[in-house]
Design a protein around this motif. Structure first.
Motif, PDB file in Angstrom:
ATOM      1  N   VAL A  83       3.973  -6.229   3.908  1.00  0.00           N
ATOM      2  CA  VAL A  83       3.601  -6.634   2.761  1.00  0.00           C
ATOM      3  C   VAL A  83       3.833  -5.327   1.551  1.00  0.00           C
ATOM      4  CG1 VAL A  83       1.729  -8.372   3.185  1.00  0.00           C
ATOM      5  CG2 VAL A  83       1.228  -6.173   2.976  1.00  0.00           C
ATOM      6  N   GLU A  84       3.990  -5.614   0.625  1.00  0.00           N
ATOM      7  CA  GLU A  84       4.280  -4.795  -0.632  1.00  0.00           C
ATOM      8  C   GLU A  84       2.869  -4.809  -1.447  1.00  0.00           C
ATOM      9  OE1 GLU A  84       6.756  -2.792  -0.555  1.00  0.00           O
ATOM     10  OE2 GLU A  84       7.588  -3.744   1.078  1.00  0.00           O
ATOM     11  N   LYS A  85       2.645  -3.408  -1.812  1.00  0.00           N
ATOM     12  CA  LYS A  85       1.599  -3.474  -2.816  1.00  0.00           C
ATOM     13  C   LYS A  85       1.708  -3.717  -4.057  1.00  0.00           C
ATOM     14  CE  LYS A  85      -2.743  -0.618  -3.458  1.00  0.00           C
ATOM     15  NZ  LYS A  85      -3.252   0.715  -2.905  1.00  0.00           N
TER      16      LYS A  85
ATOM     17  N   PHE B 221       1.592  -5.966   8.383  1.00  0.00           N
ATOM     18  CA  PHE B 221       1.370  -4.556   8.131  1.00  0.00           C
ATOM     19  C   PHE B 221       1.734  -4.065   6.655  1.00  0.00           C
ATOM     20  CE2 PHE B 221       5.665  -5.242   9.554  1.00  0.00           C
ATOM     21  CZ  PHE B 221       6.270  -4.199   9.080  1.00  0.00           C
ATOM     22  N   TYR B 222       1.408  -2.861   6.530  1.00  0.00           N
ATOM     23  CA  TYR B 222       1.629  -2.118   5.192  1.00  0.00           C
ATOM     24  C   TYR B 222       2.177  -0.614   5.617  1.00  0.00           C
ATOM     25  CZ  TYR B 222       0.612   0.387   0.677  1.00  0.00           C
ATOM     26  OH  TYR B 222       0.841   0.865  -0.545  1.00  0.00           O
ATOM     27  N   ASP B 223       3.076  -0.151   4.771  1.00  0.00           N
ATOM     28  CA  ASP B 223       3.513   1.095   5.061  1.00  0.00           C
ATOM     29  C   ASP B 223       2.453   2.304   5.402  1.00  0.00           C
ATOM     30  OD1 ASP B 223       6.077   0.684   5.000  1.00  0.00           O
ATOM     31  OD2 ASP B 223       6.358   1.041   3.046  1.00  0.00           O
TER      32      ASP B 223
ATOM     33  N   LYS C 255      -7.132 -10.759  -8.089  1.00  0.00           N
ATOM     34  CA  LYS C 255      -5.865 -10.529  -8.454  1.00  0.00           C
ATOM     35  C   LYS C 255      -5.174 -10.160  -7.260  1.00  0.00           C
ATOM     36  CE  LYS C 255      -7.496  -8.066 -12.741  1.00  0.00           C
ATOM     37  NZ  LYS C 255      -7.754  -7.032 -13.506  1.00  0.00           N
ATOM     38  N   THR C 256      -3.721 -10.588  -7.299  1.00  0.00           N
ATOM     39  CA  THR C 256      -2.784 -10.415  -6.391  1.00  0.00           C
ATOM     40  C   THR C 256      -2.623  -8.956  -5.878  1.00  0.00           C
ATOM     41  OG1 THR C 256      -1.860 -12.539  -6.703  1.00  0.00           O
ATOM     42  CG2 THR C 256      -0.625 -10.864  -4.962  1.00  0.00           C
ATOM     43  N   ARG C 257      -2.989  -8.308  -4.655  1.00  0.00           N
ATOM     44  CA  ARG C 257      -2.765  -6.994  -4.525  1.00  0.00           C
ATOM     45  C   ARG C 257      -1.642  -6.633  -3.684  1.00  0.00           C
ATOM     46  NH1 ARG C 257      -6.406  -4.278  -8.026  1.00  0.00           N
ATOM     47  NH2 ARG C 257      -8.285  -5.540  -8.014  1.00  0.00           N
ATOM     48  N   PHE C 258      -1.303  -7.644  -2.785  1.00  0.00           N
ATOM     49  CA  PHE C 258      -0.262  -7.584  -1.685  1.00  0.00           C
ATOM     50  C   PHE C 258       0.297  -8.676  -1.691  1.00  0.00           C
ATOM     51  CE2 PHE C 258      -3.413  -4.423  -0.321  1.00  0.00           C
ATOM     52  CZ  PHE C 258      -2.746  -3.106  -0.277  1.00  0.00           C
TER      53      PHE C 258
END
Length: 122
Positions: free
Chosen positions: A116-118, A10-12, A92-95
């Motif tokens: 996960v963090e963006k 999950f993401y915020d 590219k890494t996004r999260f």
């Protein structure tokens, strides 16, 4: 024997939409000995990956459910294990996961919720 870990990423902002060209990389890592001294005296974080799963363009919005299989014979009761996630889009890494997500041993089970963090791209 093959076992499974079930989880949710999950993401915020759970309505965040991933672009059409993304991969979700999910790792089960042995993190028992993660900090290794490098030649210059600093520490480098190293993981021993037990299992890995790649989801390509399957889930478009958070939360994202997954099942990761692993071989039971690869798990030692005295070791520490964690789930790590990286979401890549257009190379590219996004999260990424920014915290430890323990599983399997020392009182942790086979179900996990992973935040996960963006990654801000300049």
């Amino acid at each position: 024997m093959v076992r499974r870990i079930e989880g949710t990423i999950f993401y915020d902002k759970n309505n965040e939409v991933l672009n059409d060209n993304h991969k979700i990389l999910i790792y089960l890592d042995d993190i028992t000995l993660t900090d290794v001294a490098s030649q210059d005296g600093s520490y480098v974080r190293k993981f021993h990956t037990i299992s890995k799963k790649i989801l390509e363009n399957q889930a478009r919005t958070f939360p994202i459910e997954f099942i990761l299989e692993y071989d039971e014979k690869d798990i030692e009761k005295t070791s520490n294990y964690s789930i790590r996630v990286r979401i890549v889009a257009d190379g590219k890494t996004r999260f990424i996961t920014s915290s430890n997500n323990p599983v399997l041993t020392k009182g942790y089970g086979d179900m996990v919720d992973i935040k996960v963090e963006k990654i801000d791209l300049m």
